[in-house]
Design an enzyme around this catalytic site. Structure first.
Site, PDB file in Angstrom:
ATOM      1  NE  ARG A  54      37.363  42.083  32.168  1.00  0.00           N
ATOM      2  CZ  ARG A  54      36.909  41.476  33.260  1.00  0.00           C
ATOM      3  NH1 ARG A  54      35.615  41.564  33.578  1.00  0.00           N
ATOM      4  NH2 ARG A  54      37.722  40.804  34.032  1.00  0.00           N
ATOM      5  CG  LEU A 108      28.404  48.714  34.805  1.00  0.00           C
ATOM      6  CD1 LEU A 108      28.783  49.909  35.676  1.00  0.00           C
ATOM      7  CD2 LEU A 108      28.977  48.873  33.408  1.00  0.00           C
ATOM      8  CG  ASP A 109      32.280  42.549  33.662  1.00  0.00           C
ATOM      9  OD1 ASP A 109      31.215  41.919  33.527  1.00  0.00           O
ATOM     10  OD2 ASP A 109      33.141  42.632  32.771  1.00  0.00           O
ATOM     11  CG  PHE A 110      33.605  42.114  41.238  1.00  0.00           C
ATOM     12  CD1 PHE A 110      33.008  42.248  42.475  1.00  0.00           C
ATOM     13  CD2 PHE A 110      34.992  42.048  41.175  1.00  0.00           C
ATOM     14  CE1 PHE A 110      33.775  42.332  43.636  1.00  0.00           C
ATOM     15  CE2 PHE A 110      35.769  42.131  42.319  1.00  0.00           C
ATOM     16  CZ  PHE A 110      35.158  42.273  43.547  1.00  0.00           C
ATOM     17  CB  THR A 165      33.394  47.483  35.080  1.00  0.00           C
ATOM     18  OG1 THR A 165      34.091  46.478  34.349  1.00  0.00           O
ATOM     19  CG2 THR A 165      33.250  48.724  34.213  1.00  0.00           C
TER      20      THR A 165
END
Length: 286
Positions: free
Chosen positions: A205, A96-98, A100
């Site tokens: 995104r 997961l992105d930072f 998210t």
């Protein structure tokens, strides 16, 4: 048949996540790290070999970062040290992105990591994300199919873009369902549920930006507003195509399957349903 390269292994994906997160949205947020504690994390499910957590937003997966109180890696070492004993090693099954938040699967043996990681590679998982986006989409549902490519204009090698004839991308598919249309801090916004069928970096995104409805608080692909507290993207539910002993199971097309959920949709009640002008008019009448 796609010309895109094959999906990376779980180990390669974890390596890519570390590289990407080292220059994630803190770049646009002036590198102000959110202070988190172990209480901000939630445990959804665990066995001696697995840990499924509800990751807070604005938290790194691993690595060393200035002014950061906790990463997923240090959280595990602090709160679940027994999983690292007897040869146990933290493995990120997916990423997961930072910025998210939401469901994140961690493995501690090759066997457990490989079994679930293979599901991600073969696209047999089902994922649901909740998000707030700017504007009011004309359609209630949509399928976004633009290829995703690395943005050659980004010297950091972090940002992604839509693929073109000149900038070759990898195929991607995102299903969108609009839940509610309303307003957030005076701007038109909508609550949507997303189902990515592929797992490209920043796929949701970039797809939503190209669709004309970027994610609220996504400083990398949308407008920078310091009054917005976070990026409104949350990994809400994850379904695996098999039954996992002790976990929550639901009925799938071919029998019982495992489903991990972070809880109630965190963005379900955030939007104002009345236009700001109407609210102002009511306030003045009162």
């Amino acid at each position: 048949m796609s010309d895109a390269p094959p999906s990376p292994s779980p180990a390669d994906a974890a390596s890519a996540a570390t590289k990407a997160e080292s220059s994630d949205d803190t770049f646009a947020r002036d590198e102000i790290a959110r202070s988190v504690t172990a209480d901000d994390f939630g445990v959804i499910f665990q066995t001696p070999e697995l840990l499924i957590i509800n990751k807070p937003n604005d938290v790194y997966i691993d690595g060393e970062h200035d002014n950061v109180s906790l990463t997923v890696q240090t959280y595990v070492a602090q709160e679940h040290p027994k999983k690292l004993e007897n040869g146990g090693k933290l493995r990120f099954i997916h990423q997961l992105d930072f910025a998210t938040s939401g469901v994140l699967c961690l493995g501690f043996t090759r066997k457990a990591t490989g079994r679930i990681g293979k599901c991600f590679e073969q696209r047999t998982t089902t994922k649901w994300y909740s998000a707030l986006v700017y504007g009011h989409p004309a359609q209630d549902t949509a399928e976004l199919t633009w290829d995703i490519a690395e943005d050659p204009s980004d010297e950091r090698g972090f940002r992604m873009c839509i693929g073109t004839d000149e900038i070759k991308g990898r195929n991607a598919l995102t299903k969108v369902t609009v839940v509610t249309r309303g307003y957030y801090r005076g701007s038109a916004a909508s609550h949507v549920v997303l189902q990515p069928k592929t797992g490209r970096r920043h796929q949701l995104r970039v797809h939503l930006k190209e669709w004309g409805h970027s994610i609220v608080g996504d400083y990398t692909y949308s407008k920078d507003d310091p009054n917005i507290p976070r990026m409104f993207l949350h990994a809400w539910k994850l379904r695996l195509p098999f039954k996992l002993e002790g976990s929550t199971t639901v009925e799938g097309a071919d029998g019982p399957v495992t489903e991990f959920c972070s809880g109630d949709d965190p963005f379900a009640s955030i939007l104002d349903l009345e236009p700001p002008q109407k609210k102002q008019r009511k306030a003045s009448e009162d």
